[in-house]
Design a protein around this motif. Structure first.
Motif, PDB file in Angstrom:
ATOM      1  N   ALA A  67       0.850  -1.133  -0.194  1.00 61.96           N
ATOM      2  CA  ALA A  67      -0.156  -0.137  -0.034  1.00 61.96           C
ATOM      3  C   ALA A  67       0.709   1.406   0.061  1.00 61.96           C
ATOM      4  O   ALA A  67       0.371   2.291  -0.222  1.00 61.96           O
ATOM      5  CB  ALA A  67      -1.156   0.072   1.141  1.00 61.96           C
ATOM      6  N   ARG A  68       2.071   1.058   0.500  1.00 64.46           N
ATOM      7  CA  ARG A  68       3.059   2.391   0.632  1.00 64.46           C
ATOM      8  C   ARG A  68       4.194   2.189  -0.318  1.00 64.46           C
ATOM      9  O   ARG A  68       5.000   2.991  -0.332  1.00 64.46           O
ATOM     10  CB  ARG A  68       3.395   2.410   2.162  1.00 64.46           C
ATOM     11  CG  ARG A  68       2.169   2.832   2.972  1.00 64.46           C
ATOM     12  CD  ARG A  68       2.616   2.456   4.447  1.00 64.46           C
ATOM     13  NE  ARG A  68       1.155   2.678   5.294  1.00 64.46           N
ATOM     14  CZ  ARG A  68       0.152   2.195   5.303  1.00 64.46           C
ATOM     15  NH1 ARG A  68       0.170   0.882   4.525  1.00 64.46           N
ATOM     16  NH2 ARG A  68      -0.752   2.309   6.009  1.00 64.46           N
ATOM     17  N   ASP A  69       4.186   1.381  -1.055  1.00 65.24           N
ATOM     18  CA  ASP A  69       5.350   1.028  -2.263  1.00 65.24           C
ATOM     19  C   ASP A  69       6.694   1.188  -1.274  1.00 65.24           C
ATOM     20  O   ASP A  69       7.740   1.699  -1.493  1.00 65.24           O
ATOM     21  CB  ASP A  69       5.389   2.234  -3.157  1.00 65.24           C
ATOM     22  CG  ASP A  69       6.242   1.812  -4.385  1.00 65.24           C
ATOM     23  OD1 ASP A  69       6.555   0.689  -4.578  1.00 65.24           O
ATOM     24  OD2 ASP A  69       6.723   2.701  -5.031  1.00 65.24           O
ATOM     25  N   LEU A  70       6.617   0.108  -0.342  1.00 63.99           N
ATOM     26  CA  LEU A  70       7.950  -0.175   0.331  1.00 63.99           C
ATOM     27  C   LEU A  70       8.404  -1.449   0.264  1.00 63.99           C
ATOM     28  O   LEU A  70       7.497  -2.391  -0.136  1.00 63.99           O
ATOM     29  CB  LEU A  70       7.723   0.017   2.168  1.00 63.99           C
ATOM     30  CG  LEU A  70       7.222   1.633   2.415  1.00 63.99           C
ATOM     31  CD1 LEU A  70       6.683   1.812   3.705  1.00 63.99           C
ATOM     32  CD2 LEU A  70       8.091   2.789   2.070  1.00 63.99           C
ATOM     33  N   HIS A  71       9.611  -1.460   0.834  1.00 54.27           N
ATOM     34  CA  HIS A  71      10.047  -2.774   1.178  1.00 54.27           C
ATOM     35  C   HIS A  71      11.126  -2.881   2.294  1.00 54.27           C
ATOM     36  O   HIS A  71      11.517  -1.981   2.783  1.00 54.27           O
ATOM     37  CB  HIS A  71      11.216  -3.414  -0.181  1.00 54.27           C
ATOM     38  CG  HIS A  71      12.266  -2.627  -0.485  1.00 54.27           C
ATOM     39  ND1 HIS A  71      12.194  -1.436  -1.224  1.00 54.27           N
ATOM     40  CD2 HIS A  71      13.511  -2.593  -0.140  1.00 54.27           C
ATOM     41  CE1 HIS A  71      13.389  -0.775  -1.337  1.00 54.27           C
ATOM     42  NE2 HIS A  71      14.343  -1.516  -0.690  1.00 54.27           N
ATOM     43  N   VAL A  72      11.526  -4.112   2.651  1.00 53.86           N
ATOM     44  CA  VAL A  72      12.290  -4.364   3.752  1.00 53.86           C
ATOM     45  C   VAL A  72      13.691  -4.580   3.557  1.00 53.86           C
ATOM     46  O   VAL A  72      13.978  -5.069   2.501  1.00 53.86           O
ATOM     47  CB  VAL A  72      11.817  -5.541   4.630  1.00 53.86           C
ATOM     48  CG1 VAL A  72      12.724  -5.828   5.820  1.00 53.86           C
ATOM     49  CG2 VAL A  72      10.141  -5.459   5.116  1.00 53.86           C
TER      50      VAL A  72
END
Length: 149
Positions: A67-72
């Motif tokens: 939903a936030r266009d993030l990755h770890v």
């Protein structure tokens, strides 16, 4: 005796450092809520795969990231130093498009005895599992409202 392996900038979830996306194996296939790519030696890949297979809030974490266009991003090392086996990892979230840090971080460090490769492996698996539990339990704390966009 001193040994160490580095795990620098190991992105998974939606980002691969490979120029050829087929060069890495996605993990794990059965939980394909979001793409997971690991770009380091087999032992780190195995530790992350094991941690993900035990992660209770995997789907919620994937939803939050997508939903936030993030990755770890995981950065760390493991090894044997003096009379102890050790592993540490720094976990952050980053924007999948820009690669910019989302604002928060957490460091997890574990020590074990005896100082041997079997214990180092156990500590490595445990530190990966704990780091992913921390981010999965409250991913919002890793995102600063100013940097997340």
């Amino acid at each position: 005796m001193k040994t160490a392996r580095n795990l620098w900038a190991m992105p998974f979830f939606l980002l691969s450092p490979h120029t050829d996306p087929l060069a890495a194996d996605p993990l794990p296939a059965s939980r394909s809520c979001c793409q997971i790519i690991v770009d380091y030696d087999a032992e780190y890949e195995e530790a992350v795969a094991s941690a993900l297979s035990n992660l209770e809030r995997y789907e919620e974490l994937c939803g939050f990231l997508e939903a936030r266009d993030l990755h770890v991003v995981l950065k760390g090392t493991s090894g044997i130093l003096e009379e102890r086996s050790y592993a540490w990892v720094l976990v952050t979230l980053a924007n999948s498009e820009t690669g910019m840090d989302a604002g928060g971080h957490q460091t997890v460090t574990l020590l074990g005895s005896p100082a041997d490769s079997v214990e180092e492996r156990r500590v490595l698996f445990a530190v990966m599992e704990r780091a992913l539990e921390i981010v999965a339990n409250n991913p919002a704390r890793f995102v600063s409202s100013e940097r997340a966009r």
